[in-house]
Design an enzyme around this catalytic site. Structure first.
Site, PDB file in Angstrom:
ATOM      1  N   ILE A  36     -25.549   1.218  26.944  1.00 13.50           N
ATOM      2  CA  ILE A  36     -25.853   0.209  27.943  1.00 13.50           C
ATOM      3  C   ILE A  36     -26.224   0.989  29.046  1.00 13.50           C
ATOM      4  O   ILE A  36     -25.439   2.018  29.773  1.00 13.50           O
ATOM      5  CB  ILE A  36     -24.539  -0.518  28.167  1.00 13.50           C
ATOM      6  CG1 ILE A  36     -23.786  -1.073  26.932  1.00 13.50           C
ATOM      7  CG2 ILE A  36     -24.760  -1.601  29.319  1.00 13.50           C
ATOM      8  CD1 ILE A  36     -24.786  -1.816  26.274  1.00 13.50           C
ATOM      9  N   THR A  41     -14.369   0.176  47.810  1.00 12.82           N
ATOM     10  CA  THR A  41     -15.485  -0.323  46.381  1.00 12.82           C
ATOM     11  C   THR A  41     -15.084  -1.580  45.725  1.00 12.82           C
ATOM     12  O   THR A  41     -15.745  -2.445  45.576  1.00 12.82           O
ATOM     13  CB  THR A  41     -15.671   0.819  45.425  1.00 12.82           C
ATOM     14  OG1 THR A  41     -14.283   1.211  44.927  1.00 12.82           O
ATOM     15  CG2 THR A  41     -16.497   2.045  46.043  1.00 12.82           C
ATOM     16  N   ASN A  43     -11.473  -2.757  31.274  1.00 11.90           N
ATOM     17  CA  ASN A  43     -12.698  -2.054  31.188  1.00 11.90           C
ATOM     18  C   ASN A  43     -12.834  -0.838  31.706  1.00 11.90           C
ATOM     19  O   ASN A  43     -13.700   0.204  31.433  1.00 11.90           O
ATOM     20  CB  ASN A  43     -13.811  -3.148  31.866  1.00 11.90           C
ATOM     21  CG  ASN A  43     -15.017  -2.432  32.162  1.00 11.90           C
ATOM     22  OD1 ASN A  43     -16.074  -2.488  31.451  1.00 11.90           O
ATOM     23  ND2 ASN A  43     -15.308  -1.893  33.582  1.00 11.90           N
ATOM     24  N   TYR A  48     -13.047  11.099  24.182  1.00  9.94           N
ATOM     25  CA  TYR A  48     -13.534   9.781  24.618  1.00  9.94           C
ATOM     26  C   TYR A  48     -13.351   8.791  23.156  1.00  9.94           C
ATOM     27  O   TYR A  48     -12.842   7.694  23.258  1.00  9.94           O
ATOM     28  CB  TYR A  48     -15.080   9.972  25.046  1.00  9.94           C
ATOM     29  CG  TYR A  48     -15.602   8.245  25.436  1.00  9.94           C
ATOM     30  CD1 TYR A  48     -15.211   7.750  26.579  1.00  9.94           C
ATOM     31  CD2 TYR A  48     -16.647   7.790  24.567  1.00  9.94           C
ATOM     32  CE1 TYR A  48     -15.859   6.594  26.937  1.00  9.94           C
ATOM     33  CE2 TYR A  48     -17.176   6.774  24.993  1.00  9.94           C
ATOM     34  CZ  TYR A  48     -16.841   5.941  26.236  1.00  9.94           C
ATOM     35  OH  TYR A  48     -17.629   4.730  26.547  1.00  9.94           O
ATOM     36  N   ALA A  81     -11.292   9.427  20.792  1.00  3.25           N
ATOM     37  CA  ALA A  81      -9.945   9.244  20.419  1.00  3.25           C
ATOM     38  C   ALA A  81      -9.502   8.053  21.004  1.00  3.25           C
ATOM     39  O   ALA A  81      -8.779   7.337  20.660  1.00  3.25           O
ATOM     40  CB  ALA A  81      -9.264  10.587  20.707  1.00  3.25           C
ATOM     41  N   ALA A  82      -9.867   7.909  22.755  1.00  6.38           N
ATOM     42  CA  ALA A  82      -9.459   7.021  23.580  1.00  6.38           C
ATOM     43  C   ALA A  82      -9.937   5.650  22.986  1.00  6.38           C
ATOM     44  O   ALA A  82      -9.144   4.583  22.772  1.00  6.38           O
ATOM     45  CB  ALA A  82      -9.884   7.197  24.882  1.00  6.38           C
ATOM     46  N   LYS A  83     -11.091   5.694  22.605  1.00 10.08           N
ATOM     47  CA  LYS A  83     -11.664   4.352  22.326  1.00 10.08           C
ATOM     48  C   LYS A  83     -11.296   3.910  20.947  1.00 10.08           C
ATOM     49  O   LYS A  83     -11.425   2.714  20.419  1.00 10.08           O
ATOM     50  CB  LYS A  83     -13.210   4.387  22.554  1.00 10.08           C
ATOM     51  CG  LYS A  83     -13.942   4.727  23.783  1.00 10.08           C
ATOM     52  CD  LYS A  83     -13.376   3.543  24.728  1.00 10.08           C
ATOM     53  CE  LYS A  83     -14.031   3.608  25.982  1.00 10.08           C
ATOM     54  NZ  LYS A  83     -13.397   2.858  27.049  1.00 10.08           N
ATOM     55  N   GLY A 109     -11.573  -1.836  36.348  1.00 14.14           N
ATOM     56  CA  GLY A 109     -12.968  -1.097  36.724  1.00 14.14           C
ATOM     57  C   GLY A 109     -14.332  -2.094  36.987  1.00 14.14           C
ATOM     58  O   GLY A 109     -15.180  -2.150  36.180  1.00 14.14           O
TER      59      GLY A 109
HETATM   60  P1  NDP Z   1     -19.548   2.953  34.847  1.00 18.09           P
HETATM   61  O1  NDP Z   1     -19.083   4.359  35.137  1.00 18.09           O
HETATM   62  O2  NDP Z   1     -20.677   2.254  35.504  1.00 18.09           O
HETATM   63  O3  NDP Z   1     -18.129   2.182  35.783  1.00 18.09           O
HETATM   64  C1  NDP Z   1     -16.942   2.489  35.633  1.00 18.09           C
HETATM   65  C2  NDP Z   1     -15.881   1.474  36.017  1.00 18.09           C
HETATM   66  O4  NDP Z   1     -14.432   1.961  35.860  1.00 18.09           O
HETATM   67  C3  NDP Z   1     -16.054   1.615  37.517  1.00 18.09           C
HETATM   68  O5  NDP Z   1     -15.664   0.419  38.070  1.00 18.09           O
HETATM   69  C4  NDP Z   1     -14.798   2.428  38.173  1.00 18.09           C
HETATM   70  O6  NDP Z   1     -14.360   2.206  39.144  1.00 18.09           O
HETATM   71  C5  NDP Z   1     -13.787   2.214  37.021  1.00 18.09           C
HETATM   72  N1  NDP Z   1     -12.889   3.130  36.748  1.00 18.09           N
HETATM   73  C6  NDP Z   1     -13.006   4.337  36.142  1.00 18.09           C
HETATM   74  N2  NDP Z   1     -11.752   5.262  36.365  1.00 18.09           N
HETATM   75  C7  NDP Z   1     -10.814   4.505  36.753  1.00 18.09           C
HETATM   76  C8  NDP Z   1      -9.634   4.319  36.907  1.00 18.09           C
HETATM   77  N3  NDP Z   1      -8.792   5.387  36.672  1.00 18.09           N
HETATM   78  N4  NDP Z   1      -9.057   3.475  37.399  1.00 18.09           N
HETATM   79  C9  NDP Z   1      -9.524   2.256  37.904  1.00 18.09           C
HETATM   80  N5  NDP Z   1     -10.874   2.174  37.552  1.00 18.09           N
HETATM   81  C10 NDP Z   1     -11.493   2.963  37.120  1.00 18.09           C
HETATM   82  O7  NDP Z   1     -19.036   2.632  33.222  1.00 18.09           O
HETATM   83  P2  NDP Z   1     -19.568   1.682  32.466  1.00 18.09           P
HETATM   84  O8  NDP Z   1     -19.870   0.354  33.092  1.00 18.09           O
HETATM   85  O9  NDP Z   1     -20.907   1.866  31.931  1.00 18.09           O
HETATM   86  O10 NDP Z   1     -18.545   1.402  31.489  1.00 18.09           O
HETATM   87  C11 NDP Z   1     -17.424   0.271  31.575  1.00 18.09           C
HETATM   88  C12 NDP Z   1     -16.743   0.592  30.124  1.00 18.09           C
HETATM   89  O11 NDP Z   1     -17.361   0.468  29.039  1.00 18.09           O
HETATM   90  C13 NDP Z   1     -16.003   1.811  29.879  1.00 18.09           C
HETATM   91  O12 NDP Z   1     -14.724   1.492  29.482  1.00 18.09           O
HETATM   92  C14 NDP Z   1     -16.889   2.423  29.128  1.00 18.09           C
HETATM   93  O13 NDP Z   1     -16.163   3.517  28.363  1.00 18.09           O
HETATM   94  C15 NDP Z   1     -17.123   1.471  27.996  1.00 18.09           C
HETATM   95  N6  NDP Z   1     -18.691   1.682  27.560  1.00 18.09           N
HETATM   96  C16 NDP Z   1     -19.776   2.068  28.192  1.00 18.09           C
HETATM   97  C17 NDP Z   1     -20.799   2.338  27.613  1.00 18.09           C
HETATM   98  C18 NDP Z   1     -22.312   2.645  28.139  1.00 18.09           C
HETATM   99  O14 NDP Z   1     -23.397   2.782  27.358  1.00 18.09           O
HETATM  100  N7  NDP Z   1     -22.597   2.485  29.628  1.00 18.09           N
HETATM  101  C19 NDP Z   1     -21.093   2.191  25.973  1.00 18.09           C
HETATM  102  C20 NDP Z   1     -19.645   1.953  25.446  1.00 18.09           C
HETATM  103  C21 NDP Z   1     -18.526   1.743  26.121  1.00 18.09           C
HETATM  104  P3  NDP Z   1     -14.395   3.246  40.733  1.00 18.09           P
HETATM  105  O15 NDP Z   1     -15.432   4.397  40.499  1.00 18.09           O
HETATM  106  O16 NDP Z   1     -14.921   2.390  41.696  1.00 18.09           O
HETATM  107  O17 NDP Z   1     -12.993   3.499  40.754  1.00 18.09           O
END
Ligand code: NDP
Length: 248
Positions: free
Chosen positions: A189, A42, A91, A156, A158-160, A13
């Site tokens: 964030i 992407t 991530n 979410y 449960a997963a986290k 991600g």
């Molecule tokens: P974004 O939505 O900005 O980015 C998510 C990223 O995950 C993208 O790069 C997307 O890539 C990728 N992604 C999603 N699903 C898949 C998949 N099935 N396979 C591969 N890549 C995937 O999220 P954030 O940066 O905010 O979050 C990043 C991590 O941090 C996540 O795990 C989120 O749960 C966690 N988090 C975020 C918080 C926040 O406040 N933002 C708070 C706490 C935790 P693409 O779309 O190009 O496939």
């Protein structure tokens, strides 16, 4: 010479948000970086931008983390391109919010698959080489919602929360081989994931944060880089919150 010279990092991600900032942080210190997203376009676009701004070698891969065969192919592809993975950052994540009585099976399954099962597939595939080499770092991105729960986000949460128990188990399995496994639990964030908050939701969230501001992707990336660095060699099974004091 940088401790990161010749070391390979895989960030899942990595096309946006926290993952992209983490990939850039590793590229900045001289690691060779692989990142993935669901589409090749992407992933390659993000990789090229990071490579241009840092001068590092950065490759973008397409992989849906919910697909175990695709994850195995991702790890194989990264190892064939760069050699064994030194640091793995799980991530990739999604949300599909809803109150429990209205939650659809597919929303439950999709969130568990992308956030939790994907991390399992990727750790299983990448750990083989780490254990053989007797060195490595795993950082799994959870959330303070995995620690405290959140109405409307039971899938979410449960997963986290699952990621935390999973990572502590890996830490115990891998400790004797010098492979550490830690968790970063971000708070609020500012990324695409939180961009749909209404102004009222945003203000309510900020009110609960002692530092009175949302975090940036770079705030989280610095914690990820630390846990992957030599400075964190004796830290394993730890959950590092990056939340401006929200969860204390
Ligand atoms: P974004 O939505 O900005 O980015 C998510 C990223 O995950 C993208 O790069 C997307 O890539 C990728 N992604 C999603 N699903 C898949 C998949 N099935 N396979 C591969 N890549 C995937 O999220 P954030 O940066 O905010 O979050 C990043 C991590 O941090 C996540 O795990 C989120 O749960 C966690 N988090 C975020 C918080 C926040 O406040 N933002 C708070 C706490 C935790 P693409 O779309 O190009 O496939």
């Amino acid at each position: 010479m940088s401790e990161w010279a010749g070391r390979t990092v895989l960030v899942t991600g990595g096309t946006r948000g926290i993952g992209r900032a983490s990939a850039a942080a590793f590229a900045n210190v001289g690691a060779q970086v692989a990142l993935c997203g669901r589409t090749k376009e992407t992933a390659e676009e993000a990789a090229n931008i990071i490579a241009e701004s840092t001068g590092a070698i950065v490759n973008g891969f397409a992989c849906d983390m919910a697909d175990r065969h695709a994850v195995d192919a991702l790890v194989k592809g990264v190892e064939e391109t760069f050699g064994p993975i030194y640091a793995l950052v799980n991530n990739a994540g999604i949300t599909r919010d809803g109150l429990i009585l209205r939650m659809k099976d597919e929303d439950w399954d999709a969130v568990i698959a992308a956030n939790l099962s994907g991390a399992f597939y990727c750790c299983r595939a990448a750990a083989r080489a780490m254990l053989k080499q007797r060195t490595g770092r795993i950082i799994n991105i959870s959330s303070i919602i995995g620690l405290h729960g959140q109405a409307g986000q039971s899938n979410y949460a449960a997963a986290k929360a699952g990621l935390i128990g999973f990572t502590k188990s890996l830490a115990q399995e891998f400790a004797s081989r010098n492979v550490t496994a830690n968790i970063v639990a971000p708070g609020y964030i500012e990324t695409d994931m939180t961009s749909e908050f209404s102004e009222t939701q945003r203000e309510a969230a900020l009110d609960r944060i002692p530092m009175n501001r949302a975090g940036s992707s770079e705030d989280v990336a610095r914690a990820v880089l630390f846990l992957a660095s030599d400075a964190a060699a004796y830290i394993t099974g730890h959950t590092l919150t990056v939340d401006g004091g929200l969860a204390m």
